[in-house]
Design an enzyme around this catalytic site. Structure first.
Site, PDB file in Angstrom:
ATOM      1  CE  LYS A  54      -3.582  -2.356   2.110  1.00 43.89           C
ATOM      2  NZ  LYS A  54      -4.523  -2.928   3.421  1.00 43.89           N
ATOM      3  CD  GLN A  98      -3.246  -4.593   6.343  1.00 34.81           C
ATOM      4  OE1 GLN A  98      -3.130  -3.740   5.685  1.00 34.81           O
ATOM      5  NE2 GLN A  98      -3.687  -5.213   6.619  1.00 34.81           N
ATOM      6  CG  ASP A 121     -10.206  -0.281   5.245  1.00 34.55           C
ATOM      7  OD1 ASP A 121      -9.300  -0.857   3.863  1.00 34.55           O
ATOM      8  OD2 ASP A 121      -8.813  -0.534   5.772  1.00 34.55           O
TER       9      ASP A 121
END
Ligand code: NAP
Length: 296
Positions: A54, A98, A121
């Site tokens: 990412k 994460q 997200d």
């Protein structure tokens, strides 16, 4: 005739080229560089590689990446402190924690602590609610990538029968909601299957668009697919080992057999996978554009 292969890498590259232009425009017109903060707690190898990918993708596109790597022993309080700092930092437009987090940290508490306007997200309940009512800010990345692949493969969705296999909060439920919206690229009649579904093949055989996110190799065989259907295989399963000694990646669909029946199909790897990070970048740019427009 064998199905057309939907090339996720190619589609992702096209979208990234477009994003790179928009990033340049934002910099030139407003002096703002979109910034994504990633937070990794612990050293789970899969998580390390996702976060690294990412960060790399951000840099390649000219975005800023702020990578925070914390030891597995980090307390929930310390993690919440970091998220609060990132929420306040104007250079950070998107925040990604994460998952999974170590067991002593409550994932829900941490996800709820992220500013919904930086929740790229799309997992904060405010953003889940926005998605449900069709006013999404940040559609979750994997479902957004699936929808883009469907649209860009030229598959008609209006009035189509869409069958989703899987009902997780990160893939199955959101893609079902997205395909149901009264919008272009959606407007479908949606059925969702899961482990308690009776006669799953009766449902999947009706699908003009079959989206499979079960996490089970060969969950979909050729006899379960309508001839000409578009099949999107979200599954990522590591099975056995190839000759090079690496685990072999397969999806949830029996690719070789199903491609003889389907009209269009995504491969694994190289289908949905490359789209997920691209949609994260798109959401981060969107967060920066919204910040500039003063809509936060
Ligand atoms: P998950 O949380 O394990 O959910 C799997 C869902 O599939 C559950 O709803 C389960 O039903 C259902 N299911 C499992 N086996 C089934 C079967 N044989 N028939 C019908 N339904 C079945 O998984 P997930 O997080 O949604 O991920 C699904 C797959 O996508 C995984 O392989 C994951 O690695 C992959 N994935 C890929 C990406 C990417 O970027 N490429 C991103 C996310 C996930 P119940 O609810 O009844 O248990």
């Amino acid at each position: 005739m064998a199905a057309q292969i939907i090339d996720g890498k190619q589609v992702a590259a096209e979208i990234r080229a477009d994003l790179a232009q928009r990033i340049q425009t934002l910099q030139q017109q407003h002096g703002v560089t979109p910034g994504l903060a990633t937070v990794l707690v612990g050293d789970n190898p899969a998580s390390v590689s996702y976060v690294t990918a990412k960060g790399k993708a951000c840099n390649e596109l000219g975005m800023q990446s702020f990578q925070h790597t914390l030891p597995a022993s980090t307390s929930q309080h310390e993690l919440l402190e970091l998220v609060a700092q990132l929420n306040r930092n104007p250079d950070v437009h998107g925040i990604l924690v994460q998952l999974p987090l170590p067991e002593h940290i409550n994932e829900t508490t941490v996800l709820y602590s992220i500013d919904p306007n930086k929740d790229v997200d799309g997992f904060h309940p405010v953003n889940v609610g926005r998605l449900l009512i069709g006013e999404e800010l940040f559609p979750p990345c994997t479902p957004a990538g699936i929808q883009e692949l469907i649209i860009r493969s030229g598959t008609p969705t209006d009035g189509a029968e869409v069958v989703v296999v899987g009902r997780s909060n990160i893939v199955g439920k959101p893609i079902a909601v997205m395909m149901l919206q009264k919008k272009p690229g959606a407007n479908a009649t949606v059925t969702v299957c899961h482990t308690r579904t009776r006669n799953m093949a009766e449902h999947t055989r009706r699908a003009d668009i079959l989206i499979v996110a079960a996490g089970k190799p060969n969950a979909i065989t050729a006899d379960m697919v309508k001839p000409g259907a578009t099949v999107i295989d979200v599954g990522v399963n590591r099975i056995g080992f190839s000759e090079s000694g690496k685990a072999k990646l397969v999806g949830d669909v029996d690719f070789e057999a199903v491609k003889q029946v389907a009209g269009k199909i995504t491969p694994v790897p190289g289908g949905v996978g490359p789209m997920t990070i691209t949609m994260l970048l798109r959401n981060t740019l969107r967060a920066a554009e919204l910040a500039v427009a003063g809509r936060r």
